[in-house]
Each structure stands twice: as C-alpha cells, then as structure tokens.
Scaffold this motif. Structure first.
Motif, PDB file in Angstrom:
ATOM      1  N   THR A 177       0.837  -1.199   0.000  1.00  0.00           N
ATOM      2  CA  THR A 177       0.000   0.000   0.000  1.00  0.00           C
ATOM      3  C   THR A 177       0.872   1.250   0.000  1.00  0.00           C
ATOM      4  N   GLY A 178       2.183   1.056   0.056  1.00  0.00           N
ATOM      5  CA  GLY A 178       3.144   2.163   0.023  1.00  0.00           C
ATOM      6  C   GLY A 178       4.209   1.875  -1.001  1.00  0.00           C
ATOM      7  N   SER A 179       5.497   1.798  -0.571  1.00  0.00           N
ATOM      8  CA  SER A 179       6.482   1.851  -1.648  1.00  0.00           C
ATOM      9  C   SER A 179       7.797   1.123  -1.438  1.00  0.00           C
ATOM     10  N   THR A 180       8.137   0.528  -0.281  1.00  0.00           N
ATOM     11  CA  THR A 180       9.505   0.041  -0.125  1.00  0.00           C
ATOM     12  C   THR A 180       9.562  -1.428   0.296  1.00  0.00           C
ATOM     13  N   LEU A 181      10.594  -2.113  -0.240  1.00  0.00           N
ATOM     14  CA  LEU A 181      10.845  -3.517   0.066  1.00  0.00           C
ATOM     15  C   LEU A 181      12.316  -3.718   0.387  1.00  0.00           C
ATOM     16  N   ILE A 182      12.565  -4.467   1.477  1.00  0.00           N
ATOM     17  CA  ILE A 182      13.892  -4.971   1.812  1.00  0.00           C
ATOM     18  C   ILE A 182      13.762  -6.482   1.964  1.00  0.00           C
ATOM     19  N   ALA A 183      14.651  -7.244   1.325  1.00  0.00           N
ATOM     20  CA  ALA A 183      14.620  -8.705   1.429  1.00  0.00           C
ATOM     21  C   ALA A 183      16.046  -9.215   1.491  1.00  0.00           C
ATOM     22  N   SER A 184      16.388  -9.868   2.602  1.00  0.00           N
ATOM     23  CA  SER A 184      17.761 -10.314   2.813  1.00  0.00           C
ATOM     24  C   SER A 184      17.760 -11.736   3.354  1.00  0.00           C
ATOM     25  N   ASN A 185      18.609 -12.590   2.765  1.00  0.00           N
ATOM     26  CA  ASN A 185      18.770 -13.961   3.237  1.00  0.00           C
ATOM     27  C   ASN A 185      20.242 -14.195   3.564  1.00  0.00           C
ATOM     28  N   SER A 186      20.511 -14.466   4.836  1.00  0.00           N
ATOM     29  CA  SER A 186      21.895 -14.529   5.299  1.00  0.00           C
ATOM     30  C   SER A 186      22.522 -15.903   5.170  1.00  0.00           C
ATOM     31  N   ASP A 205      16.870  -2.976  -0.740  1.00  0.00           N
ATOM     32  CA  ASP A 205      17.964  -3.933  -0.542  1.00  0.00           C
ATOM     33  C   ASP A 205      17.457  -5.326  -0.857  1.00  0.00           C
ATOM     34  N   ALA A 206      18.313  -6.139  -1.490  1.00  0.00           N
ATOM     35  CA  ALA A 206      18.049  -7.559  -1.701  1.00  0.00           C
ATOM     36  C   ALA A 206      19.386  -8.258  -1.837  1.00  0.00           C
ATOM     37  N   ASP A 207      19.620  -9.261  -0.995  1.00  0.00           N
ATOM     38  CA  ASP A 207      20.890  -9.968  -1.070  1.00  0.00           C
ATOM     39  C   ASP A 207      20.749 -11.373  -0.514  1.00  0.00           C
ATOM     40  N   VAL A 208      21.559 -12.282  -1.067  1.00  0.00           N
ATOM     41  CA  VAL A 208      21.656 -13.659  -0.585  1.00  0.00           C
ATOM     42  C   VAL A 208      23.124 -13.931  -0.301  1.00  0.00           C
ATOM     43  N   THR A 209      23.433 -14.256   0.946  1.00  0.00           N
ATOM     44  CA  THR A 209      24.826 -14.470   1.339  1.00  0.00           C
ATOM     45  C   THR A 209      25.337 -15.824   0.889  1.00  0.00           C
ATOM     46  N   GLY A 210      24.522 -16.890   1.052  1.00  0.00           N
ATOM     47  CA  GLY A 210      24.912 -18.222   0.604  1.00  0.00           C
ATOM     48  C   GLY A 210      24.445 -18.472  -0.815  1.00  0.00           C
ATOM     49  N   ALA A 211      24.348 -19.739  -1.189  1.00  0.00           N
ATOM     50  CA  ALA A 211      23.857 -20.093  -2.517  1.00  0.00           C
ATOM     51  C   ALA A 211      22.358 -19.823  -2.590  1.00  0.00           C
ATOM     52  N   THR A 233      24.064 -11.521  -5.128  1.00  0.00           N
ATOM     53  CA  THR A 233      24.064 -12.924  -4.726  1.00  0.00           C
ATOM     54  C   THR A 233      25.495 -13.421  -4.722  1.00  0.00           C
ATOM     55  N   SER A 234      25.774 -14.392  -3.862  1.00  0.00           N
ATOM     56  CA  SER A 234      27.097 -15.010  -3.852  1.00  0.00           C
ATOM     57  C   SER A 234      27.201 -16.136  -4.867  1.00  0.00           C
ATOM     58  N   ASN A 235      26.084 -16.855  -5.064  1.00  0.00           N
ATOM     59  CA  ASN A 235      26.079 -17.991  -5.985  1.00  0.00           C
ATOM     60  C   ASN A 235      24.654 -18.225  -6.464  1.00  0.00           C
ATOM     61  N   ASN A 249      18.931   2.143 -10.286  1.00  0.00           N
ATOM     62  CA  ASN A 249      19.676   3.262  -9.711  1.00  0.00           C
ATOM     63  C   ASN A 249      20.841   2.793  -8.838  1.00  0.00           C
ATOM     64  N   GLY A 250      21.233   1.534  -8.985  1.00  0.00           N
ATOM     65  CA  GLY A 250      22.341   0.997  -8.203  1.00  0.00           C
ATOM     66  C   GLY A 250      22.968  -0.178  -8.921  1.00  0.00           C
ATOM     67  N   ASN A 251      23.876  -0.869  -8.246  1.00  0.00           N
ATOM     68  CA  ASN A 251      24.585  -1.997  -8.836  1.00  0.00           C
ATOM     69  C   ASN A 251      23.803  -3.293  -8.623  1.00  0.00           C
ATOM     70  N   ILE A 252      23.827  -4.156  -9.631  1.00  0.00           N
ATOM     71  CA  ILE A 252      23.225  -5.485  -9.551  1.00  0.00           C
ATOM     72  C   ILE A 252      24.313  -6.486  -9.904  1.00  0.00           C
ATOM     73  N   THR A 253      24.664  -7.352  -8.946  1.00  0.00           N
ATOM     74  CA  THR A 253      25.804  -8.257  -9.128  1.00  0.00           C
ATOM     75  C   THR A 253      25.415  -9.661  -8.728  1.00  0.00           C
ATOM     76  N   SER A 254      25.493 -10.598  -9.672  1.00  0.00           N
ATOM     77  CA  SER A 254      25.232 -12.008  -9.371  1.00  0.00           C
ATOM     78  C   SER A 254      26.547 -12.759  -9.338  1.00  0.00           C
ATOM     79  N   GLY A 255      26.700 -13.633  -8.352  1.00  0.00           N
ATOM     80  CA  GLY A 255      27.914 -14.421  -8.213  1.00  0.00           C
ATOM     81  C   GLY A 255      27.680 -15.864  -8.589  1.00  0.00           C
TER      82      GLY A 255
END
Length: 266
Positions: A177-186, A205-211, A233-235, A249-255
């Motif tokens: 109903t608004g505008s922002t999402l953060i999703a992180s898996n450690s 923010d969105a990131d995956v530390t493991g596979a 993502t790391s893998n 508006n930022g960097n997108i990097t897949s590992g």
C-alpha cells in the motif's frame, strides 16, 4: 477442561492450564503478564487497551477493541490464529516455528513485527495497511499453503531470513500500500517474491549471502525502482521483472558460475 478468567478492568495474570485451554477477558482495561507465564494448549485473550503476555501455548487468539498494542513472547512454536490490534502495534516473538493464520495491526502508524529465534515463519495472512511490517526468521519465510492471495500487506516491508524467502514453486505474495521492500537472506536459499503495489515500488535492498537466487516480480502496472546501492548474490542468478518501467539506480551483481542477471520491463 477449559479455564476462563473474566475481569472488569485490568487483568494481570500467571496461569498454568497444562493441556487445557485458557480464555482471558478484560472488559474495560488491558491484559498483562510480562515475566509471568500463561501455559495452555490454546489461549484466547480479549481486551480493550492492550495485551502483553509471555506464553507457552500451541495457538493464540489475541484481540483488542481499543487503543493499545498486542505483544506476545512465546517460548516454543506457535500458531497465531488471530492476533489483531484495533489501534496499536503487533509484536510477536517465538522460540520456535511461527505459523501465521491471521495477524493485523489496525490504526494509523501501527506496525507488525514477527520474529522467530528458532524455526521458520509460515504466513497465510498478515496486514499493516499503510504502515510497516518486519519479519525476522531464524529459518525461512514461506507462504502457508499455496494461493494467489497476498500473504503480506503493508506500506513498507522488511524481510530477513536465513534459509530462504518464498520458493520458486511457491513464491511469497506481497501487496504494497506504500512503496519500499527490503529482502535479505543470510544463508542458503532463494528469495522469490511476487509483488503488487498501488504505487511505484522501491527495492531498497536484496541480497543472498549463501547459494541462492533472487527473483522479484512486480505484477501490477507500476514502476519498479531498484534503489539499493547493491543487489547481490554469492552464488545465484538475479531476475527482476516489472509490468511497467524498471529503473535501475544501483549496482546489480550475481555471483557464481552461469549466474546471470535478467531485467524485464513490459
């Protein structure tokens, strides 16, 4: 046998009903028992100006009709059958798996925070209309069941997990109903979210530390802004999809090997 407590005003309690059910009702005030424990199979608590309990129960219904927060601290796994504040924050912490049947924080500026220190959070429906929601899981954050209805509804949603958020076979459905999402898996696990929004959605923010992969699809006709400095993502691969504009508006990097980035704007 069930155990019933009825209070005209404020209720402060320490109760042990074993395998039986407990019903607590405060007709004009609140129910409180911090540092005291309510132990039962099922707890039904109804109050006007707030509920604040430490619990050891299998399932809980906790509903307020006036202004006041609902705060529950559970010692084991729990099913949240119906946890609703009429005008207050909802905060639930469990030291075990949390199954969310229905949770809602009503009122302006009233947020939902759900946390497990052990185990997954499985969500059927949680709502904080026009306000914030935060889920922190020691395991995964998953949909309970499998349907197209929104599992989470809020203005701003922050999801933190260790072993995945949604799955490819059963994405987590989120309505903004608004505008922002953060999703992180450690840890190891995918982030798979199908989103709808009434306005432009900003991925902070969105990131995956493991596979694990990141797959976030905005299924409504709104712009999708990638406003995080780094989506990583790391893998695993990264797939971001919009049915309108997709503004990066930022960097997108897949590992990882053969882990590409796919951006789609319809």
């Amino acid at each position: 046998y069930p155990v019933y407590f009825l209070f005209n005003n404020r209720c402060s309690i320490n109760a042990n009903a074993g395998a039986n059910n407990v019903t607590l009702t405060a007709l004009t005030g609140n129910i409180a028992g911090p540092s005291n424990l309510v132990k039962a199979s099922a707890l039904n608590a109804v109050a006007v100006t707030g509920i604040d309990l430490d619990t050891d129960v299998d399932s809980v219904t906790a509903v307020t009709s006036g202004t006041g927060a609902v705060t529950l601290d559970e010692t084991n796994a729990v099913t949240l059958t119906n946890v609703t504040s009429n005008d207050g924050n909802v905060t639930v912490t469990a030291a075990g798996q949390m199954d969310v049947t229905y949770v809602e924080a009503q009122g302006t500026g009233r947020d939902v925070t759900l946390t497990t220190t052990t185990g997954d959070i499985n969500v059927e429906m949680a709502r904080a209309l026009d306000d914030a929601m935060k889920l922190v899981s020691a395991g995964a954050i998953l949909e309970s069941g499998s349907d197209a209805a929104a599992d989470l509804t809020a203005s701003d949603i922050d999801l933190k997990a260790v072993s995945g958020i949604g799955t490819v076979a059963n994405p987590l459905e989120v309505h903004f109903t608004g505008s922002t999402l953060i999703a992180s898996n450690s840890g190891t696990g995918d982030i798979v979210i199908n989103a709808t929004s009434v306005d432009t959605l900003s991925l902070l923010d969105a990131d995956v530390t493991g596979a694990g992969r990141i797959m976030i699809n905005l299924l409504s006709d709104q712009a999708f802004n990638i406003d995080s400095p780094n989506i990583t993502t790391s893998n695993g691969s990264i797939t971001l999809t919009s049915r309108s504009d997709l503004n990066v508006n930022g960097n997108i990097t897949s590992g990882g090997t053969n882990a590409g980035v796919t951006l789609t704007a319809d």
